[in-house]
Design a protein around this motif. Structure first.
Motif, mmCIF file in Angstrom:
data_model
loop_
_atom_site.group_PDB
_atom_site.id
_atom_site.type_symbol
_atom_site.label_atom_id
_atom_site.label_comp_id
_atom_site.label_asym_id
_atom_site.label_seq_id
_atom_site.Cartn_x
_atom_site.Cartn_y
_atom_site.Cartn_z
ATOM 1 N N ASP A 199 0.813 -1.217 0.000
ATOM 2 C CA ASP A 199 0.000 0.000 0.000
ATOM 3 C C ASP A 199 0.846 1.266 0.000
ATOM 4 O O ASP A 199 0.361 2.353 0.320
ATOM 5 C CB ASP A 199 -0.983 0.004 1.171
ATOM 6 N N GLY A 200 2.118 1.147 -0.402
ATOM 7 C CA GLY A 200 2.960 2.318 -0.560
ATOM 8 C C GLY A 200 2.719 2.991 -1.901
ATOM 9 O O GLY A 200 1.992 2.475 -2.768
ATOM 10 N N VAL A 220 -6.340 -6.370 -10.943
ATOM 11 C CA VAL A 220 -5.343 -6.999 -10.068
ATOM 12 C C VAL A 220 -4.313 -5.974 -9.612
ATOM 13 O O VAL A 220 -3.820 -6.039 -8.472
ATOM 14 C CB VAL A 220 -4.682 -8.215 -10.752
ATOM 15 N N MET A 221 -3.998 -4.993 -10.451
ATOM 16 C CA MET A 221 -3.109 -3.913 -10.027
ATOM 17 C C MET A 221 -3.727 -3.155 -8.863
ATOM 18 O O MET A 221 -3.050 -2.825 -7.881
ATOM 19 C CB MET A 221 -2.824 -2.969 -11.210
ATOM 20 N N ARG A 222 -5.020 -2.908 -8.950
ATOM 21 C CA ARG A 222 -5.718 -2.162 -7.890
ATOM 22 C C ARG A 222 -5.777 -2.985 -6.600
ATOM 23 O O ARG A 222 -5.667 -2.449 -5.497
ATOM 24 C CB ARG A 222 -7.122 -1.805 -8.368
ATOM 25 N N ARG A 223 -5.949 -4.302 -6.727
ATOM 26 C CA ARG A 223 -6.035 -5.153 -5.538
ATOM 27 C C ARG A 223 -4.685 -5.264 -4.829
ATOM 28 O O ARG A 223 -4.603 -5.186 -3.608
ATOM 29 C CB ARG A 223 -6.536 -6.555 -5.923
ATOM 30 N N LEU A 224 -3.611 -5.436 -5.609
ATOM 31 C CA LEU A 224 -2.285 -5.643 -5.011
ATOM 32 C C LEU A 224 -1.596 -4.341 -4.633
ATOM 33 O O LEU A 224 -0.809 -4.300 -3.682
ATOM 34 C CB LEU A 224 -1.399 -6.423 -5.985
ATOM 35 N N PHE A 225 -1.885 -3.281 -5.392
ATOM 36 C CA PHE A 225 -1.211 -1.991 -5.198
ATOM 37 C C PHE A 225 -2.275 -0.881 -5.127
ATOM 38 O O PHE A 225 -2.453 -0.119 -6.088
ATOM 39 C CB PHE A 225 -0.220 -1.732 -6.340
ATOM 40 N N PRO A 226 -3.014 -0.809 -4.022
ATOM 41 C CA PRO A 226 -4.187 0.079 -3.960
ATOM 42 C C PRO A 226 -3.873 1.552 -4.157
ATOM 43 O O PRO A 226 -4.764 2.321 -4.516
ATOM 44 C CB PRO A 226 -4.753 -0.193 -2.560
ATOM 45 N N ARG A 227 -2.623 1.978 -3.966
ATOM 46 C CA ARG A 227 -2.275 3.390 -4.164
ATOM 47 C C ARG A 227 -1.600 3.627 -5.518
ATOM 48 O O ARG A 227 -0.898 4.610 -5.703
ATOM 49 C CB ARG A 227 -1.366 3.873 -3.027
ATOM 50 N N TYR A 228 -1.864 2.744 -6.470
ATOM 51 C CA TYR A 228 -1.152 2.861 -7.745
ATOM 52 C C TYR A 228 -1.731 3.965 -8.627
ATOM 53 O O TYR A 228 -2.908 4.315 -8.570
ATOM 54 C CB TYR A 228 -1.177 1.529 -8.488
ATOM 55 N N THR A 229 -0.852 4.495 -9.474
ATOM 56 C CA THR A 229 -1.223 5.393 -10.563
ATOM 57 C C THR A 229 -0.661 4.801 -11.846
ATOM 58 O O THR A 229 0.454 4.271 -11.851
ATOM 59 C CB THR A 229 -0.641 6.806 -10.344
#
Length: 259
Positions: A199-200, A220-229
């Protein structure tokens, strides 16, 4: 396994985590030199030769083992926690490290790679390279002609030329047999246990003309990396940091300086 490291700005500025560069398949630390020099104005930087690449030791490859290589190397250099900047295979490695060891990763930048098996690997190229017969002596021009038979693409051939040992005992400097045998692991996305999340701050950069990050990867990007852009680099393919280095560098620096 401790990896070979190219380090710039060894005195770490207060308040700035070190930045670690992880190259792609058949690359090496010095491929990231342009990006490393940009960041080294403000941060301590380390570019790593991953196992079987550059001047690092050879051995069987899978992502958990490669993560432990990186962790062991960075601990030995007192360079944790760190911001990870990875391209392609190095991006997949950076993602797995962030999921397995989130406390060691201050930020994550992934260049043109999704957390998935993408199906655009280089198994055929690796197999063809294994069957190249080297003469008793070889200079760069001769190496270029030799590789051209199997690798007609100029940019790919330039990448592979850096892995050829020239002179009186020519051959592959990289651990090509280990890479070839491990290609199913390299192309795959390893099983991620339920609940593993990073969640970094996370930035995915994709090339406009690259198929590696698709719309159906985003859940899956949203699930594994919720703060992603996710941002797109125009006029670029998979080698987006080489195709559009100015814009890639700008986005990378903005991301790093925000952490």
């Amino acid at each position: 396994m401790q990896l070979n490291v190219i380090e710039r700005l060894s005195a770490q500025p207060a308040g700035h985590p070190p930045v670690v560069f992880l190259h792609g398949l058949f690359g090496r630390a010095r491929n990231m030199g342009f990006l490393q020099r940009q960041v080294a104005h403000t941060h301590r930087t380390l570019a790593l030769d991953l196992r079987n690449h550059g001047d690092s030791p050879h051995g069987p490859m899978d992502y958990p083992a490669m993560v432990e290589d990186v962790v062991e190397t960075l601990r030995a250099h007192d360079a944790l926690p760190a911001i990870l900047v990875g391209h392609s295979m190095g991006g997949k490695l950076a993602m797995i490290m962030a999921l397995q060891h989130p406390e060691l990763v201050s930020g994550l930048l992934v260049g043109d790679m999704a957390p998935a098996r993408t199906g655009f690997g280089q198994a055929k190229l690796a197999e063809a390279m294994l069957h190249i017969h080297f003469p008793d002596h070889l200079d760069r021009q001769g190496a270029d002609q030799l590789l051209a038979k199997e690798i007609p693409n100029r940019s790919v051939r330039d990448l592979m030329l850096q892995n050829v040992r020239l002179g009186t005992e020519p051959g592959w400097q990289i651990g090509l047999r280990d890479i070839t045998n491990s290609m199913p692991n390299i192309e795959n996305w390893p099983y991620v246990p339920e609940g593993y999340v990073y969640d970094g701050p996370t930035l995915f950069l994709r090339g406009e003309h690259s198929p590696y990050i698709a719309k159906d990867h985003e859940p899956v990007m949203r699930r594994l990396f919720p703060r992603y852009t996710l941002e797109t680099i125009p006029d670029a393919g998979h080698w987006l940091h080489a195709d559009n280095p100015k814009l890639f560098s700008e986005k990378m620096l903005d991301f790093i300086n925000s952490i």
